[in-house]
Motif scaffolding. Sequence first.
Motif, PDB file in Angstrom:
ATOM      1  N   LEU A  27      31.490  42.971  72.756  1.00  0.00           N
ATOM      2  CA  LEU A  27      31.329  42.285  71.467  1.00  0.00           C
ATOM      3  C   LEU A  27      32.489  41.273  71.490  1.00  0.00           C
ATOM      4  CD1 LEU A  27      31.137  44.965  68.657  1.00  0.00           C
ATOM      5  CD2 LEU A  27      29.516  42.971  68.986  1.00  0.00           C
ATOM      6  N   GLY A  69      27.683  39.996  77.090  1.00  0.00           N
ATOM      7  CA  GLY A  69      27.269  40.487  75.752  1.00  0.00           C
ATOM      8  C   GLY A  69      27.012  41.790  75.586  1.00  0.00           C
ATOM      9  N   THR A  70      26.577  42.048  74.435  1.00  0.00           N
ATOM     10  CA  THR A  70      26.223  43.382  74.313  1.00  0.00           C
ATOM     11  C   THR A  70      24.944  43.774  75.203  1.00  0.00           C
ATOM     12  OG1 THR A  70      24.979  42.670  72.242  1.00  0.00           O
ATOM     13  CG2 THR A  70      27.095  43.701  72.001  1.00  0.00           C
ATOM     14  N   SER A  71      24.973  45.107  75.066  1.00  0.00           N
ATOM     15  CA  SER A  71      23.457  45.555  75.982  1.00  0.00           C
ATOM     16  C   SER A  71      23.037  46.800  75.420  1.00  0.00           C
ATOM     17  CB  SER A  71      23.847  45.283  77.307  1.00  0.00           C
ATOM     18  OG  SER A  71      23.006  46.358  78.079  1.00  0.00           O
ATOM     19  N   HIS A  72      21.690  47.104  75.852  1.00  0.00           N
ATOM     20  CA  HIS A  72      21.201  48.438  75.433  1.00  0.00           C
ATOM     21  C   HIS A  72      21.617  49.553  76.250  1.00  0.00           C
ATOM     22  CE1 HIS A  72      17.907  46.342  72.728  1.00  0.00           C
ATOM     23  NE2 HIS A  72      18.953  46.506  72.110  1.00  0.00           N
ATOM     24  N   VAL A 113      27.100  52.129  71.470  1.00  0.00           N
ATOM     25  CA  VAL A 113      28.353  52.332  70.851  1.00  0.00           C
ATOM     26  C   VAL A 113      28.348  53.030  69.594  1.00  0.00           C
ATOM     27  CG1 VAL A 113      30.237  50.893  69.841  1.00  0.00           C
ATOM     28  CG2 VAL A 113      28.850  50.026  71.695  1.00  0.00           C
ATOM     29  N   PHE A 131      30.780  53.621  66.392  1.00  0.00           N
ATOM     30  CA  PHE A 131      31.952  52.708  65.911  1.00  0.00           C
ATOM     31  C   PHE A 131      32.701  53.889  64.946  1.00  0.00           C
ATOM     32  CE2 PHE A 131      28.756  49.174  66.241  1.00  0.00           C
ATOM     33  CZ  PHE A 131      29.666  48.355  66.800  1.00  0.00           C
ATOM     34  N   SER A 183      29.716  52.608  60.600  1.00  0.00           N
ATOM     35  CA  SER A 183      28.847  51.318  60.323  1.00  0.00           C
ATOM     36  C   SER A 183      27.207  51.392  60.198  1.00  0.00           C
ATOM     37  CB  SER A 183      29.007  50.489  61.499  1.00  0.00           C
ATOM     38  OG  SER A 183      30.208  50.086  61.844  1.00  0.00           O
ATOM     39  N   LEU A 184      27.098  52.384  59.402  1.00  0.00           N
ATOM     40  CA  LEU A 184      25.405  52.537  58.922  1.00  0.00           C
ATOM     41  C   LEU A 184      25.148  51.621  58.111  1.00  0.00           C
ATOM     42  CD1 LEU A 184      25.720  56.611  58.950  1.00  0.00           C
ATOM     43  CD2 LEU A 184      24.843  55.200  60.687  1.00  0.00           C
ATOM     44  N   MET A 221      15.731  51.811  63.217  1.00  0.00           N
ATOM     45  CA  MET A 221      16.143  50.285  63.748  1.00  0.00           C
ATOM     46  C   MET A 221      16.510  50.145  65.171  1.00  0.00           C
ATOM     47  SD  MET A 221      18.508  48.027  61.543  1.00  0.00           S
ATOM     48  CE  MET A 221      18.507  46.224  61.401  1.00  0.00           C
ATOM     49  N   ALA A 222      17.265  51.130  65.873  1.00  0.00           N
ATOM     50  CA  ALA A 222      18.041  51.250  66.872  1.00  0.00           C
ATOM     51  C   ALA A 222      16.776  51.496  68.013  1.00  0.00           C
ATOM     52  CB  ALA A 222      18.945  51.883  67.065  1.00  0.00           C
ATOM     53  N   LYS A 248      13.543  50.842  67.532  1.00  0.00           N
ATOM     54  CA  LYS A 248      12.568  49.743  67.644  1.00  0.00           C
ATOM     55  C   LYS A 248      12.915  48.710  68.372  1.00  0.00           C
ATOM     56  CE  LYS A 248       9.718  49.319  63.507  1.00  0.00           C
ATOM     57  NZ  LYS A 248       9.731  48.750  62.200  1.00  0.00           N
ATOM     58  N   GLU A 249      14.430  48.579  68.572  1.00  0.00           N
ATOM     59  CA  GLU A 249      15.049  47.193  69.366  1.00  0.00           C
ATOM     60  C   GLU A 249      15.043  47.742  70.598  1.00  0.00           C
ATOM     61  OE1 GLU A 249      15.804  44.082  68.614  1.00  0.00           O
ATOM     62  OE2 GLU A 249      14.549  44.684  66.747  1.00  0.00           O
ATOM     63  N   ARG A 265      22.043  57.305  66.181  1.00  0.00           N
ATOM     64  CA  ARG A 265      21.481  55.966  66.393  1.00  0.00           C
ATOM     65  C   ARG A 265      21.984  55.452  67.817  1.00  0.00           C
ATOM     66  NH1 ARG A 265      23.941  51.525  62.487  1.00  0.00           N
ATOM     67  NH2 ARG A 265      25.753  51.983  63.534  1.00  0.00           N
ATOM     68  N   MET A 306      18.920  54.971  71.633  1.00  0.00           N
ATOM     69  CA  MET A 306      18.717  53.808  72.552  1.00  0.00           C
ATOM     70  C   MET A 306      18.684  54.363  73.796  1.00  0.00           C
ATOM     71  SD  MET A 306      20.825  51.074  70.309  1.00  0.00           S
ATOM     72  CE  MET A 306      20.171  49.491  70.742  1.00  0.00           C
TER      73      MET A 306
END
Lengths: 368, 279
Positions: free
Chosen positions: B56, B73-76, B80, B82, B86-87, B99-100, B102-103, B149, B153
């Motif tokens: 980040l 950058g960030t990566s799967h 993380v 938090f 941070s929901l 959401m996670a 799917k990505e 979450r 991933m």
Amino acid sequence: MKQSLTLNKVTRFMGFGTLKPFTALFTGKVQKEDILTILKKFIVPIASILLFIGLWHAGSRALFNMEADYKIEKALTDQGQKAANEMKACIASGDISCQPNTLPSPTQVWASFQTLLKDHKVISADKLAFKEKTAAMNEKRVAAGQDPITYTGRPSFVDQIFTSLKTVFAGFLLALLIAVPIGIVIGLSETLRSSFNWLIQIFKPVSPVVWLLLVFMIVKTMTKDSNQDSAFIISFISVGLCSMWATLVNTAMGVSSVDKDYINVAKVLKLGAFQKVFKVILPSSLPLIFTGLRITLSVAWMVLIAIELLAQSPGLGSFVWEEFQNGANDSNSKIIVAMFVIGLIGFLLDRIMLTIQKMVSFNKNEGL
Amino acid sequence: MSYLELRNICKTYGQGAGSTKVLSNINLKIEEGEFVAIVGFTGSGKTTLVNLINGLLQPTSGEVLFKGNPVVGTSHERGVIFQNYSLLPWLTVGQNVQMAVKEAFPKEKKGEISKRVNNYVEMVGLTPAINKRPKELSGGMRQRVAVARALAMKPEMIIMDEPLGALDALTRGNLQDEILNIWSVDKRTALLITNDVDEGIYMADRIIPLRPGPNATLGPEFKIDIDRPRDKTALNDNPNYKKTRNAIIEYLMDIGNERKSEAKTEYVLPDLSPKSFVA
């Protein structure tokens, strides 16, 4: 029990939480506190309404007497003692021809309200009769490719209300379609925000009248060779332009002030730009967008009356203006009726928006 | 080549005279499958360090290498968890995890995705609450959702930024065990940032104290040679545990004292004594 629970929930959700003890009364479960709340939340407001009507009555009475005295005085100085006596007798007899024209009393307003309703019934009946009479002829005309004959009589007060509502919704929709997308784009980019800022700051405080004139200049030229109802177009566009600023500013603010944690989540999940906007930024700024839309709708309703009044487009505004120009002896009380109707509809529109806002917002407890 | 390597990392916020150097000269190597804890005082730059590792933030100088490649950058690959969960409050537990998923697995079909979501929600014991929103959950449950979450991933490395900091002691203990259980299944590399020395000793293979910022650097590492699975109650009598714990705490106390002696401002207190009303 369950029934009363849902009833309570619905009323609270609509922002009528004060009705709770009343629903308790309705479902047969009355407690001592409920009676106290009823006293506080209902008896007191009703008493204040009665007091208001009382003051209004006394005030209009006093104004009536002042106006009457002035009239008699005038008759005395202009035409002498005899005319003054005649005037006095005429006013006392309640003859319409010589009544002082001033603030109407509550009873007069109520009577005018009844008259307007009766008038509406007459006109609707007339309309229906006209429709039946012309049904066969219209069919022929449509078959022959001609325009059907439409009712061209005077609209009733209730018709005017619906015309106004139609205009305000068209204007509100226009404001929504312009302000929300632009607000999102501006909110996303700091550069665009600062480049649009002067425009927003300058045009936001512009009076509805000026907007109307500006729209009139443009629409007049553009609709020159069509026989469309340009008054409606002018008024709804003006309403939209006047009222969209609250939504624009709120949307931009909501989008630009999304919680940094959510942005971090979007980054860590590696959401694409499109997904980031629609799945993270928009949902989190929805409460602010709806606050803006609520302000927009109430502003739209407020300026609508003024705009209709000036644009000569049909609706409550032109009703008020026509009654004022009309100068019949119950014109003043009809204007007051319109005033109450306008206020009441504005209040209801606000409640509807509040309900929608609570339905779509994730933060159910928020809401003002 | 290490799995994750930090080379001479410095991070400065701001520019010119108003700048503050938060981290300086951070060197760290983490091997694959290792569980490393970084312990530090609040405000010592722990979150900045985490954000540098997960991508980040970018370091002012030095580089972060993940499997030999610099992190840009960030990566799967790096999940993380938090500090403040941070929901997304407008989504339910299931939707947050979905959401996670799917990505991370964009090619999977709907059925497979929902299966994955259900698995991970079940893993953290939240199946009954899958349709609830974060607001309706307790702090511990929210943190579980965040764990689900991050893990859903299938990251190769898990980065936890004070994941249990806001929880009460009992919930904290339970969640420590749960995280360890989940971790022990496939032993992914894990980095835990914490302010609790006991938590670090209980969970990690190595503990590295972070000397407080500005100019925070990493202190000497402490290896923890206690067999897994570790038993929290038996740990108290373990001589090895006691020794390590005392050594770390002593080290941190020394830093704290050093800081105190460095502070130059002395506050002169007024000489006051209570007035007697009896006489």
